[in-house]
Design a protein around this motif. Structure first.
Motif, PDB file in Angstrom:
ATOM      1  N   VAL A  58      45.651 134.264 -36.268  1.00  0.00           N
ATOM      2  CA  VAL A  58      45.581 135.270 -37.318  1.00  0.00           C
ATOM      3  C   VAL A  58      46.823 136.148 -37.231  1.00  0.00           C
ATOM      4  CG1 VAL A  58      43.053 135.301 -37.346  1.00  0.00           C
ATOM      5  CG2 VAL A  58      44.285 136.878 -35.846  1.00  0.00           C
ATOM      6  N   SER A  59      47.011 137.012 -38.213  1.00  0.00           N
ATOM      7  CA  SER A  59      48.183 137.878 -38.226  1.00  0.00           C
ATOM      8  C   SER A  59      48.020 139.036 -37.243  1.00  0.00           C
ATOM      9  CB  SER A  59      48.408 138.439 -39.631  1.00  0.00           C
ATOM     10  OG  SER A  59      47.391 139.367 -39.964  1.00  0.00           O
ATOM     11  N   ALA A  61      48.512 142.093 -37.980  1.00  0.00           N
ATOM     12  CA  ALA A  61      47.811 143.161 -38.698  1.00  0.00           C
ATOM     13  C   ALA A  61      46.298 142.953 -38.633  1.00  0.00           C
ATOM     14  CB  ALA A  61      48.274 143.212 -40.157  1.00  0.00           C
ATOM     15  N   THR A  62      45.856 141.702 -38.714  1.00  0.00           N
ATOM     16  CA  THR A  62      44.428 141.414 -38.630  1.00  0.00           C
ATOM     17  C   THR A  62      43.877 141.781 -37.262  1.00  0.00           C
ATOM     18  OG1 THR A  62      44.568 139.631 -40.263  1.00  0.00           O
ATOM     19  CG2 THR A  62      42.689 139.580 -38.758  1.00  0.00           C
ATOM     20  N   VAL A  63      44.642 141.490 -36.208  1.00  0.00           N
ATOM     21  CA  VAL A  63      44.213 141.852 -34.860  1.00  0.00           C
ATOM     22  C   VAL A  63      44.073 143.366 -34.749  1.00  0.00           C
ATOM     23  CG1 VAL A  63      44.859 141.875 -32.422  1.00  0.00           C
ATOM     24  CG2 VAL A  63      45.180 139.801 -33.769  1.00  0.00           C
ATOM     25  N   LYS A  64      45.049 144.112 -35.273  1.00  0.00           N
ATOM     26  CA  LYS A  64      44.984 145.573 -35.218  1.00  0.00           C
ATOM     27  C   LYS A  64      43.761 146.095 -35.964  1.00  0.00           C
ATOM     28  CE  LYS A  64      48.602 148.127 -35.597  1.00  0.00           C
ATOM     29  NZ  LYS A  64      49.849 148.759 -36.124  1.00  0.00           N
ATOM     30  N   THR A  65      43.434 145.451 -37.087  1.00  0.00           N
ATOM     31  CA  THR A  65      42.256 145.850 -37.845  1.00  0.00           C
ATOM     32  C   THR A  65      40.989 145.650 -37.020  1.00  0.00           C
ATOM     33  OG1 THR A  65      43.271 145.352 -39.987  1.00  0.00           O
ATOM     34  CG2 THR A  65      40.865 145.360 -39.894  1.00  0.00           C
ATOM     35  N   HIS A  66      40.875 144.486 -36.372  1.00  0.00           N
ATOM     36  CA  HIS A  66      39.698 144.224 -35.537  1.00  0.00           C
ATOM     37  C   HIS A  66      39.606 145.224 -34.390  1.00  0.00           C
ATOM     38  CE1 HIS A  66      38.523 140.712 -37.669  1.00  0.00           C
ATOM     39  NE2 HIS A  66      39.538 139.954 -37.288  1.00  0.00           N
ATOM     40  N   ILE A  67      40.747 145.538 -33.769  1.00  0.00           N
ATOM     41  CA  ILE A  67      40.749 146.479 -32.647  1.00  0.00           C
ATOM     42  C   ILE A  67      40.333 147.867 -33.108  1.00  0.00           C
ATOM     43  CG2 ILE A  67      42.227 147.670 -30.985  1.00  0.00           C
ATOM     44  CD1 ILE A  67      43.760 145.050 -30.643  1.00  0.00           C
ATOM     45  N   ASN A  68      40.900 148.330 -34.230  1.00  0.00           N
ATOM     46  CA  ASN A  68      40.519 149.647 -34.749  1.00  0.00           C
ATOM     47  C   ASN A  68      39.029 149.685 -35.067  1.00  0.00           C
ATOM     48  OD1 ASN A  68      43.136 150.612 -34.595  1.00  0.00           O
ATOM     49  ND2 ASN A  68      43.641 150.080 -36.700  1.00  0.00           N
ATOM     50  N   ASN A  69      38.529 148.585 -35.612  1.00  0.00           N
ATOM     51  CA  ASN A  69      37.119 148.526 -35.988  1.00  0.00           C
ATOM     52  C   ASN A  69      36.223 148.568 -34.758  1.00  0.00           C
ATOM     53  OD1 ASN A  69      35.268 148.472 -38.060  1.00  0.00           O
ATOM     54  ND2 ASN A  69      35.100 146.246 -38.085  1.00  0.00           N
ATOM     55  N   LEU A  70      36.545 147.772 -33.740  1.00  0.00           N
ATOM     56  CA  LEU A  70      35.681 147.748 -32.549  1.00  0.00           C
ATOM     57  C   LEU A  70      35.807 149.042 -31.751  1.00  0.00           C
ATOM     58  CD1 LEU A  70      37.104 147.019 -29.498  1.00  0.00           C
ATOM     59  CD2 LEU A  70      37.658 144.928 -30.732  1.00  0.00           C
ATOM     60  N   PHE A  71      36.993 149.665 -31.756  1.00  0.00           N
ATOM     61  CA  PHE A  71      37.129 150.967 -31.104  1.00  0.00           C
ATOM     62  C   PHE A  71      36.203 151.981 -31.770  1.00  0.00           C
ATOM     63  CE2 PHE A  71      41.401 151.193 -28.663  1.00  0.00           C
ATOM     64  CZ  PHE A  71      41.130 149.985 -28.055  1.00  0.00           C
ATOM     65  N   ALA A  72      36.177 151.972 -33.125  1.00  0.00           N
ATOM     66  CA  ALA A  72      35.346 152.933 -33.851  1.00  0.00           C
ATOM     67  C   ALA A  72      33.865 152.698 -33.569  1.00  0.00           C
ATOM     68  CB  ALA A  72      35.621 152.825 -35.353  1.00  0.00           C
ATOM     69  N   LYS A  73      33.454 151.433 -33.483  1.00  0.00           N
ATOM     70  CA  LYS A  73      32.040 151.117 -33.277  1.00  0.00           C
ATOM     71  C   LYS A  73      31.580 151.445 -31.858  1.00  0.00           C
ATOM     72  CE  LYS A  73      31.603 147.391 -36.684  1.00  0.00           C
ATOM     73  NZ  LYS A  73      31.286 145.954 -36.884  1.00  0.00           N
ATOM     74  N   THR A  74      32.458 151.195 -30.874  1.00  0.00           N
ATOM     75  CA  THR A  74      32.054 151.380 -29.483  1.00  0.00           C
ATOM     76  C   THR A  74      32.364 152.781 -28.956  1.00  0.00           C
ATOM     77  OG1 THR A  74      34.181 150.530 -28.661  1.00  0.00           O
ATOM     78  CG2 THR A  74      32.402 148.931 -28.995  1.00  0.00           C
ATOM     79  N   GLY A  75      33.218 153.523 -29.671  1.00  0.00           N
ATOM     80  CA  GLY A  75      33.565 154.867 -29.231  1.00  0.00           C
ATOM     81  C   GLY A  75      34.612 154.920 -28.143  1.00  0.00           C
ATOM     82  N   VAL A  76      35.254 153.785 -27.836  1.00  0.00           N
ATOM     83  CA  VAL A  76      36.304 153.799 -26.815  1.00  0.00           C
ATOM     84  C   VAL A  76      37.592 154.338 -27.438  1.00  0.00           C
ATOM     85  CG1 VAL A  76      35.252 151.858 -25.617  1.00  0.00           C
ATOM     86  CG2 VAL A  76      37.085 151.430 -27.253  1.00  0.00           C
TER      87      VAL A  76
END
Length: 237
Positions: free
Chosen positions: A195-196, A198-213
């Motif tokens: 994947v690109s 940018a897609t990886v950064k999107t997934h990371i931002n999303n999982l950070f927001a969900k987990t609170g890390v």
């Protein structure tokens, strides 16, 4: 148009622009939210007909906010209005209960048409999204991303197989989390998953927001605590 609408988007310029545009088109905007938590609170307060929901927002992401709105306030419909139109975002939003899905390049008339469609019991999907859905259905079940409860994690997330993913993480987000725990950089994760960046950064931002890390170190610890990854040197059973 007789519709009461809440607009949810964390970007002030986008949020205010959509509110102004809808006002010019005769739509009654009863509230504007900066994140998913505010969106749910405004639905509770105003009981709007429709929420225009962004997907990538702090505190509570759009998919989770959509799920809460549709579960707790079933009289309110959700139309996603987002920059991200990848399959994972699309299917996750639809499974959460969204009846419409538009990208932010949609014009005012298209947004109003989507609102009218969901209020009449139809789907408010952009033509491009409709084509992609038809293509995925025509390609068979394997082409449709499955929810976390039934989708296989793959080799890189083997430690998480058979476990319910925490805090609503998608299978892809869990996979990215495992790869972070393995020490891979964003570029390495992008190459591994094909994947690109940018897609990886999107997934990371999303999982950070969900987990609170707040950073990668906390993400690694979270992966170990949740059993999604094994700490170096841990016994293998």
């Amino acid at each position: 148009m007789s519709a009461r609408v809440v607009v949810a988007d964390d970007q002030a310029a986008v949020r205010e622009g959509v509110v102004m545009l809808l006002g010019l088109l005769g739509v009654d905007v009863v509230g504007a939210a900066r994140d998913g938590e505010e969106a749910v609170a405004l639905v509770a307060e105003h009981a709007p007909d429709v929420v225009l929901m962004d997907l990538r927002m702090p505190r509570c992401v759009g998919v989770e906010a959509t799920r809460r709105v549709r579960t707790e306030y079933p009289g309110t419909q959700v139309v996603v209005l987002t920059t991200f139109d990848d399959d994972e975002s699309l299917f996750a939003a639809l499974r959460a209960g969204a009846r419409g899905f538009l990208t932010k390049d949609a014009g005012g008339e298209e947004i109003v048409q989507a609102i009218a469609a969901v209020l009449s019991g139809e789907a408010g999907l952009s033509p491009a999204v409709q084509r992609r859905l038809l293509e995925r259905v025509a390609a068979g079940p394997a082409a449709v991303p499955l929810p976390s409860s039934s989708r296989s994690r793959g080799q890189s997330s083997e430690q998480g197989q058979g476990r319910e993913l925490p805090l609503g993480l998608t299978p892809r987000e869990a996979e990215v989390l495992v790869l972070i725990a393995e020490g891979l950089s964003n570029a390495e994760i992008a190459r591994r998953l094909h994947v690109s960046h940018a897609t990886v950064k999107t997934h990371i931002n999303n999982l950070f927001a969900k987990t609170g890390v707040r950073d990668r170190a906390q993400a690694v610890r979270y992966a170990y605590v949740q059993g999604l990854a094994r700490a170096p040197g841990a016994d293998v059973t």
